[in-house]
Design an enzyme around this catalytic site. Structure first.
Site, PDB file in Angstrom:
ATOM      1  N   LYS A  87      42.924  43.869  55.478  1.00 18.57           N
ATOM      2  CA  LYS A  87      41.786  42.985  55.761  1.00 18.57           C
ATOM      3  C   LYS A  87      41.712  42.682  57.254  1.00 18.57           C
ATOM      4  O   LYS A  87      40.615  42.535  57.814  1.00 18.57           O
ATOM      5  CB  LYS A  87      41.910  41.679  54.969  1.00 18.57           C
ATOM      6  CG  LYS A  87      41.819  41.843  53.448  1.00 18.57           C
ATOM      7  CD  LYS A  87      40.444  42.221  52.968  1.00 18.57           C
ATOM      8  CE  LYS A  87      40.312  42.113  51.447  1.00 18.57           C
ATOM      9  NZ  LYS A  87      39.028  42.612  50.946  1.00 18.57           N
ATOM     10  N   TYR A 122      43.598  35.402  54.976  1.00 18.13           N
ATOM     11  CA  TYR A 122      44.963  35.794  55.358  1.00 18.13           C
ATOM     12  C   TYR A 122      44.962  36.980  56.327  1.00 18.13           C
ATOM     13  O   TYR A 122      46.008  37.387  56.800  1.00 18.13           O
ATOM     14  CB  TYR A 122      45.876  36.003  54.158  1.00 18.13           C
ATOM     15  CG  TYR A 122      45.400  36.936  53.060  1.00 18.13           C
ATOM     16  CD1 TYR A 122      45.090  38.266  53.310  1.00 18.13           C
ATOM     17  CD2 TYR A 122      45.322  36.480  51.741  1.00 18.13           C
ATOM     18  CE1 TYR A 122      44.695  39.122  52.298  1.00 18.13           C
ATOM     19  CE2 TYR A 122      44.930  37.328  50.716  1.00 18.13           C
ATOM     20  CZ  TYR A 122      44.610  38.655  51.006  1.00 18.13           C
ATOM     21  OH  TYR A 122      44.217  39.501  49.998  1.00 18.13           O
TER      22      TYR A 122
HETATM   23  P1  NAP Z   1      37.537  42.578  41.441  1.00 18.29           P
HETATM   24  O1  NAP Z   1      36.644  42.015  40.397  1.00 18.29           O
HETATM   25  O2  NAP Z   1      38.944  42.950  41.104  1.00 18.29           O
HETATM   26  O3  NAP Z   1      36.763  43.829  42.061  1.00 18.29           O
HETATM   27  C1  NAP Z   1      37.339  44.843  42.781  1.00 18.29           C
HETATM   28  C2  NAP Z   1      36.369  46.016  42.676  1.00 18.29           C
HETATM   29  O4  NAP Z   1      36.808  47.077  43.524  1.00 18.29           O
HETATM   30  C3  NAP Z   1      36.270  46.573  41.260  1.00 18.29           C
HETATM   31  O5  NAP Z   1      34.910  46.583  40.884  1.00 18.29           O
HETATM   32  C4  NAP Z   1      36.802  47.996  41.360  1.00 18.29           C
HETATM   33  O6  NAP Z   1      36.045  48.858  40.520  1.00 18.29           O
HETATM   34  C5  NAP Z   1      36.554  48.297  42.855  1.00 18.29           C
HETATM   35  N1  NAP Z   1      37.498  49.292  43.351  1.00 18.29           N
HETATM   36  C6  NAP Z   1      38.855  49.218  43.361  1.00 18.29           C
HETATM   37  N2  NAP Z   1      39.365  50.354  43.871  1.00 18.29           N
HETATM   38  C7  NAP Z   1      38.307  51.144  44.213  1.00 18.29           C
HETATM   39  C8  NAP Z   1      38.190  52.441  44.785  1.00 18.29           C
HETATM   40  N3  NAP Z   1      39.267  53.158  45.124  1.00 18.29           N
HETATM   41  N4  NAP Z   1      36.944  52.933  44.991  1.00 18.29           N
HETATM   42  C9  NAP Z   1      35.850  52.235  44.639  1.00 18.29           C
HETATM   43  N5  NAP Z   1      35.886  50.997  44.095  1.00 18.29           N
HETATM   44  C10 NAP Z   1      37.121  50.477  43.885  1.00 18.29           C
HETATM   45  O7  NAP Z   1      37.648  41.698  42.740  1.00 18.29           O
HETATM   46  P2  NAP Z   1      37.020  40.322  43.276  1.00 18.29           P
HETATM   47  O8  NAP Z   1      38.053  39.296  43.059  1.00 18.29           O
HETATM   48  O9  NAP Z   1      35.616  40.121  42.838  1.00 18.29           O
HETATM   49  O10 NAP Z   1      37.046  40.656  44.832  1.00 18.29           O
HETATM   50  C11 NAP Z   1      35.905  41.116  45.544  1.00 18.29           C
HETATM   51  C12 NAP Z   1      36.230  41.088  47.022  1.00 18.29           C
HETATM   52  O11 NAP Z   1      36.561  39.757  47.423  1.00 18.29           O
HETATM   53  C13 NAP Z   1      37.430  41.951  47.408  1.00 18.29           C
HETATM   54  O12 NAP Z   1      37.191  42.571  48.655  1.00 18.29           O
HETATM   55  C14 NAP Z   1      38.567  40.952  47.529  1.00 18.29           C
HETATM   56  O13 NAP Z   1      39.598  41.385  48.394  1.00 18.29           O
HETATM   57  C15 NAP Z   1      37.801  39.777  48.121  1.00 18.29           C
HETATM   58  N6  NAP Z   1      38.457  38.480  47.936  1.00 18.29           N
HETATM   59  C16 NAP Z   1      38.680  37.996  46.682  1.00 18.29           C
HETATM   60  C17 NAP Z   1      39.254  36.746  46.521  1.00 18.29           C
HETATM   61  C18 NAP Z   1      39.483  36.148  45.151  1.00 18.29           C
HETATM   62  O14 NAP Z   1      40.087  35.083  45.059  1.00 18.29           O
HETATM   63  N7  NAP Z   1      39.005  36.738  44.087  1.00 18.29           N
HETATM   64  C19 NAP Z   1      39.628  36.004  47.653  1.00 18.29           C
HETATM   65  C20 NAP Z   1      39.399  36.535  48.926  1.00 18.29           C
HETATM   66  C21 NAP Z   1      38.806  37.781  49.053  1.00 18.29           C
HETATM   67  P3  NAP Z   1      36.686  50.162  39.811  1.00 18.29           P
HETATM   68  O15 NAP Z   1      37.948  49.726  39.137  1.00 18.29           O
HETATM   69  O16 NAP Z   1      35.595  50.589  38.876  1.00 18.29           O
HETATM   70  O17 NAP Z   1      36.937  51.182  40.893  1.00 18.29           O
END
Ligand code: NAP
Length: 292
Positions: free
Chosen positions: A181, A166
């Site tokens: 992003k 997106y």
């Molecule tokens: P997730 O499990 O929610 O992980 C997000 C991570 O970011 C957590 O480990 C969190 O750890 C860390 N985080 C958040 N705020 C932070 C901060 N201020 N400083 C340092 N760390 C921080 O997410 P996920 O779904 O695996 O996503 C991983 C990546 O893929 C992301 O970039 C997301 O945008 C991208 N993505 C995901 C999807 C999907 O469908 N899941 C689709 C497209 C793209 P703490 O809480 O310990 O800080």
């Protein structure tokens, strides 16, 4: 504690994504993964460590580091965790200094940390906007800058940014995340061009929807919503975290040595669906003209 999505495998078994690569693919590398304690970041950290890298995971909550550190201890991986808020440039700088003092170098940086939630743009508070922009765009820049400096000094490095499709298609409800992003997507190309002379490759991966605690809680909180999204995906299902991690490993590996400034879309064809006039599987026969 974060959901691994599967039981920790027997200690002699490689994590699934790692099985596609040479067992010493990242031997000797020092890799930093932001948000490496949960979701995709965790999956990628496990595979990098299993393939020989020293892995430093960095995020705010020590509670989120437990799963990786426990597995690392069991399997004898070189790993540690840093409590870090990537929105704070001074803390990011100090974290980079700590990694350098401890390991002497940084070879790989994965800017994976993110925050996201659905909210109509007209109801989005400046604070909510800033929170997501701060983690995703500012955080990616601060980390790239602070961990990039030792890479420049060494004349080599690999950076992988995690974006989302997106960034260029846009998506209702995520003005903050889509804008952030898009900024990271532009930053990927800019740094790739700027730092290529220093031997640093900068690429991005754009996953479609995959299961994680964060995504499920914030983007598809119920099965009905998940099913509605699933139906739009030509391959008919969400990606697994392992599948996304495999592609990320390729982008960090020597197999992609000549690739920089690129974004690999791993979305089961979801973005293709935007331009289609028929549903997958529709009869695609040429309509016959009726004879009068
Ligand atoms: P997730 O499990 O929610 O992980 C997000 C991570 O970011 C957590 O480990 C969190 O750890 C860390 N985080 C958040 N705020 C932070 C901060 N201020 N400083 C340092 N760390 C921080 O997410 P996920 O779904 O695996 O996503 C991983 C990546 O893929 C992301 O970039 C997301 O945008 C991208 N993505 C995901 C999807 C999907 O469908 N899941 C689709 C497209 C793209 P703490 O809480 O310990 O800080």
């Amino acid at each position: 504690m974060a959901d691994l999505g599967h039981a920790v495998a027997a200690t002699d078994e490689l994590p699934e994504p790692a099985r596609f690569f040479a067992p010493d693919m990242f031997a000797g590398d020092v890799a930093v993964v932001t948000g490496g304690g949960t979701g995709l970041g965790l999956e990628l950290s496990r595979s990098l460590a299993a393939l020989g890298a020293t892995v430093v995971i960095a995020s705010r909550s020590a509670e989120h580091h437990g799963v990786f550190l426990e597995e690392a201890g069991q399997r004898g991986w070189n790993a540690h965790a840093l409590e870090l808020d990537v929105r704070e440039p001074d803390l990011v700088h100090a974290a980079a200094r700590e990694v350098l003092e401890r390991h002497g170098k940084v070879d790989v940086l994965v800017n994976n940390a993110a925050g996201n939630f659905v909210c109509p743009a007209e109801k989005m508070s400046p604070r909510a906007w800033r929170a997501v922009l701060g983690i995703v765009l500012d955080g990616t820049f601060y980390c790239s800058r602070s961990f990039g400096k030792p890479m420049i000094a060494a004349g080599s490095g690999r950076i992988l940014n995690v974006v989302a499709t997106y960034a260029w298609t846009g998506m209702p409800g995520v003005a903050h995340s889509a804008s952030a992003k898009a900024g990271v997507w532009a930053l990927t190309k800019t740094l790739a061009a700027e730092w290529a002379p220093h031997g640093i490759r900068v690429n991005a991966i754009a996953p479609g929807p995959f299961e994680s605690d964060g995504a499920r809680a914030n983007l598809w909180p119920d099965e009905e919503t998940a099913e509605r999204i699933r139906k739009k995906i030509p391959l008919g299902r969400f990606a697994t975290r392992e599948e996304v991690a495999r592609h990320a490993l390729y982008l960090l590996s020597p197999a992609s040595d000549y690739l920089t400034g690129e974004t690999l879309v791993v979305d089961g064809g979801l973005t293709l669906a935007a331009g289609r006039m028929w549903e997958p599987g529709a009869e695609l026969e040429r309509p016959r003209r009726k004879r009068s």
